[in-house]
Enzyme design. Structure first.
Site, mmCIF file in Angstrom:
data_model
loop_
_atom_site.group_PDB
_atom_site.id
_atom_site.type_symbol
_atom_site.label_atom_id
_atom_site.label_comp_id
_atom_site.label_asym_id
_atom_site.label_seq_id
_atom_site.Cartn_x
_atom_site.Cartn_y
_atom_site.Cartn_z
ATOM 1 C CG ASP A 592 -0.873 0.755 4.623
ATOM 2 O OD1 ASP A 592 -1.787 1.107 5.376
ATOM 3 O OD2 ASP A 592 0.123 0.123 5.004
ATOM 4 C CG HIS A 683 -6.624 -5.252 8.433
ATOM 5 N ND1 HIS A 683 -6.006 -5.540 9.622
ATOM 6 C CD2 HIS A 683 -6.265 -3.965 8.130
ATOM 7 C CE1 HIS A 683 -5.307 -4.501 10.032
ATOM 8 N NE2 HIS A 683 -5.441 -3.526 9.145
#
Length: 778
Positions: A592, A683
């Site tokens: 992330d 995404h």
């Protein structure tokens, strides 16, 4: 007979080794033995008569001042820490550094009375014109190796650069240097030398006078080695002699052993064995690391120091081996022992071959059997003289005035706990501070109480400023953190849109970028856990430190503001992975923040910080989103589907278009089916700046896992987005994710939202938000 002598030998050796076991400093200086860490001073902007140097094998720094102007050593918060001049050395008892530096690992607790903002309380500690101190910026503080060294210990690594400042008559003197890992040599050649010397020394029992030379060599080598270590330490008579006290008795026995062996007395073999085993066990074995380390605590050249250890261990144990061979020869039935008389020459029962030197050999009559009363008295006398000399030196050393320092605790404070992130500066800490350095965080919002005016709000911000400065420096905590360090604590404070128009803060002072966030399709926000007048982000490497700090701020807000909501988050802690700088993973198991802006990027400042916008100069806007992850649904997907949803490989973080994690994604690359390898609704495609007209944010995400009534758990991500303007950062990115039907949104729920304007940093003597109050004339 020999059994009783062996018992005496064991008793003497045990007593001497017990004496030698006391001062561990005999093999270390400043707590540092042989090591591969190397601290070097690379540059010093000094002045004539003022010198700064690295001493004690990198354990300490030393400043010398031969001028009439005092030199002030600055502590970790730039406070006056020590003063060095012609009239001696003084320490500031109000400096936290005074207490932290009492131990190499910074384990000493800092009392609440130590305040770096107070006027210095000077106390004289010596009459010298030099000062040595443990500066924790210059050496490795942890007992475990740095991750980069653990991964590759055989290579050179520069671990950090450090800076130390001195004040000299209003002029700032700066010392800069490096801390590095320098691998040492292979030890096997030195071990081979020990083995050869051990065998050679043992067989010399057949030549007593040559064995006397070996015993003398052991004493000389041990003296050189021990004095070399002592000379590197603190100056002064006591500091020099204390590490040498145990060896004094051993060297006295060594001298007596040489005298006996020269006179061809059997007692010399026993005395030499005592010396050999004491030197080998007390000096040789503890200093074995010099064979494979790149530096050692000694003033001797490293090769010479290693040779002294070879002699201490090889020849020392060889003297013990010589005694063993002597006992075996003495018990052989083929040997005849003819005691000499006082008026007749010693018979030559065993002699060297013709042409050899006429040195008596042990086992023949040339060496007397048994230890006479005179020799026993001499041996005891040597031990007594050595003991008396050592005791006298100890008493003399004890007369010196010790440098007063608080007693250290028993467990060193590791580098994770001792690390300090400065609170004051042009920008608030906690924005660009790497998440990997702060594995725990709490984000909280406060609402002002009705009727609070600007004076009360300013007073609250000033109280928070004082507390934040103390807490981030590792001072001013409560009982929860009494044994903890600051642990990279940062406290970042800002204002929500709803603050403006309250407490005497004009609505017109609100920047246009601070307008409330628009609604986004698909979000299900909880108004009670969104927004707020004041926002506070507290982050550190320890959850207890974080909770203690946020509780302190809550207590200081009483009567002015009340808590509105608070979230706790966590991420991977330091030390749990060999790659400390790697991108962290969220609870979905994905890396992330791969494409996060980096401080080294040319666009970083304008992406994250505000420039030229009144009171928000050097500030940043923080968007907070609590995003629940539907992990049960997510984990039903196979890995390939999860990767298509994100657009990246789950294991490596590499884009599906190929490469490694840091490879730029190739959104135009097609797969075998003729479709984009990175799906149009993945995404990363929808979030990348290339598809958002350059919009970018700095992410600092923390995971959360909150237990629910009935045994369930709500888990997800506390999403923190920093930017110079949310209108060109978070808002267009989120709108594009919604518009493009982001595949990841199927597995997430945006449940809370807030926006805060975090103003610039706090200067010395200033307070949080001061620029806003100055701009509105309050």
């Amino acid at each position: 007979m020999w059994v009783r002598r062996a018992a005496v030998l064991v008793a003497l050796v045990t007593g001497l080794l017990g004496l030698a076991a006391g001062p561990a400093s005999a093999h270390t200086v400043g707590g540092v033995g042989a090591t591969d860490f190397r601290t070097e001073l690379t540059r010093f902007t000094g002045a004539p008569g003022v010198a700064l140097s690295v001493v004690e094998n990198g354990s300490k720094l030393e400043v010398r001042n031969s001028t009439a102007i005092p030199v002030i050593v600055r502590g970790y918060q730039s406070e006056p820490y020590a003063k060095v001049g012609r009239d001696g050395v003084y320490v500031n008892e109000n400096s936290p550094a005074y207490y932290l530096n009492a131990d190499r690992y910074g384990v000493t607790s800092v009392p609440a009375t130590a305040d770096p903002k107070k006027a210095p309380s000077w106390r004289k500690v010596s009459g010298d014109a030099f000062f040595r101190w443990h500066d924790h910026r210059t050496h490795w503080m942890q007992t475990t190796l740095p991750p980069v060294v653990s991964a590759d210990p055989d290579s050179y690594h520069q671990l950090s650069r450090w800076t130390v400042t001195l004040d000299y008559g209003g002029r700032t003197l700066t010392g800069t240097g490096t801390l590095a890992w320098v691998p040492g040599p292979s030890p096997w050649g030195w071990f081979a030398a020990v083995a050869v010397l051990l065998v050679a020394s043992a067989v010399l029992v057949l030549r007593l006078r040559v064995l006397a030379g070996v015993a003398a060599l052991v004493v000389v080598a041990d003296a050189a080695h021990s004095i070399g270590v002592a000379l590197l330490g603190e100056r002064g008579f006591g500091a020099f002699v204390v590490p040498l006290l145990p060896q004094v008795a051993v060297w006295a026995i060594g001298g007596f052993a040489v005298w006996l062996l020269v006179r061809r007395r059997e007692g010399g073999v026993w005395a030499a064995a005592i010396v050999g085993v004491c030197v080998a066990v007390a000096s040789g074995v503890p200093d074995l690391p010099v064979f494979w380390r790149s530096s050692a605590p000694t003033v001797l050249p490293l090769t010479l120091d290693r040779l002294t250890v070879v002699v201490a261990l090889g020849a020392g144990l060889g003297l013990l081996g010589a005694l063993a061979l002597h006992l075996l020869r003495g018990r052989s039935p083929q040997r005849q022992i003819v005691p000499p008389t006082d008026d007749a020459p010693e018979p030559e029962l065993d002699t060297e071959p013709v042409g050899a030197a006429a040195t008596p050999v042990l086992g023949g009559a040339g060496a007397r059997r048994g230890i006479s009363r005179r020799e026993a008295v001499g041996l005891a006398g040597a031990l007594g003289v050595g003991g008396i000399a050592g005791a006298g030196l100890q008493l003399a050393a004890g007369d010196e005035t010790p440098t007063a320092a608080p007693p250290p605790t028993t467990v060193p404070l590791g580098s994770v706990g001792s690390r300090i992130v400065p609170f004051r500066g042009a920008r608030q800490a906690g924005i660009a501070t790497p998440t990997q350095r702060q594995s725990h965080a709490r984000i909280a919002a406060f609402d002002l109480l009705p009727g609070v005016d600007s004076t009360e709000l300013k007073a609250l911000l000033q109280r928070w400023t004082t507390a934040a400065a103390e807490l981030t420096a590792g001072d001013g905590g409560d009982d929860m953190t009494a044994d903890s360090g600051p642990a990279s604590l940062t406290i970042t404070v800002g204002f929500g849109p709803s603050l403006f128009g309250q407490a005497g803060i004009p609505a017109g002072a609100r920047p246009e970028a601070l307008a409330p966030l628009p609604a986004f399709a698909g979000e299900t926000l909880d108004p009670g856990r969104s927004d707020g007048d004041l926002g506070v982000l507290v982050a550190a490497d320890d959850a207890v430190v974080v909770y203690s700090a946020i509780r302190r701020l809550e207590q200081l807000a009483a009567g002015t503001a009340r808590p509105r909501w608070q979230f706790a988050g966590f991420t991977r802690g330091r030390g749990v992975t060999t790659n400390e700088g790697a991108t962290v993973r969220n609870l979905m198991g994905q890396l992330d923040g791969t494409r996060n802006p980096k401080p080294t990027d040319a666009t970083f400042t304008r992406t994250v910080f505000v420039t030229g916008d009144g009171w928000m100069q050097d500030g940043s806007y923080l968007v907070v989103r609590r995003i629940r992850m539907l992990l049960d649904d997510w984990e039903k997907l196979d890995v390939a589907e999860q990767e298509k949803t994100l657009g990246r490989k789950k294991d490596s973080g590499a884009p599906l278009s190929g490469g490694v994690e840091t490879t730029p994604a190739n959104f135009g690359r097609l797969g075998a089916d003729g479709r984009p390898m990175i799906a149009e609704n993945s995404h990363i495609r929808l979030a990348t700046s290339a598809f958002n007209r350059g919009a970018a944010i700095l992410r600092r995400g923390y995971s959360f896992a909150d237990p629910q009534p009935g045994g369930g758990v709500e888990a997800g991500l506390i999403f923190l987005a920093w930017q110079s303007d949310p209108r060109t950062g978070f808002i267009p990115i989120q709108q594009n994710l919604v518009r493009g039907h982001d595949r990841l949104s199927t597995f997430t729920r945006h449940e809370t939202s807030a926006l805060f304007a975090m103003p610039g940093g706090v200067s010395s003597g200033g307070y949080l938000g001061q620029a806003l109050f100055e701009e509105i004339g309050r």
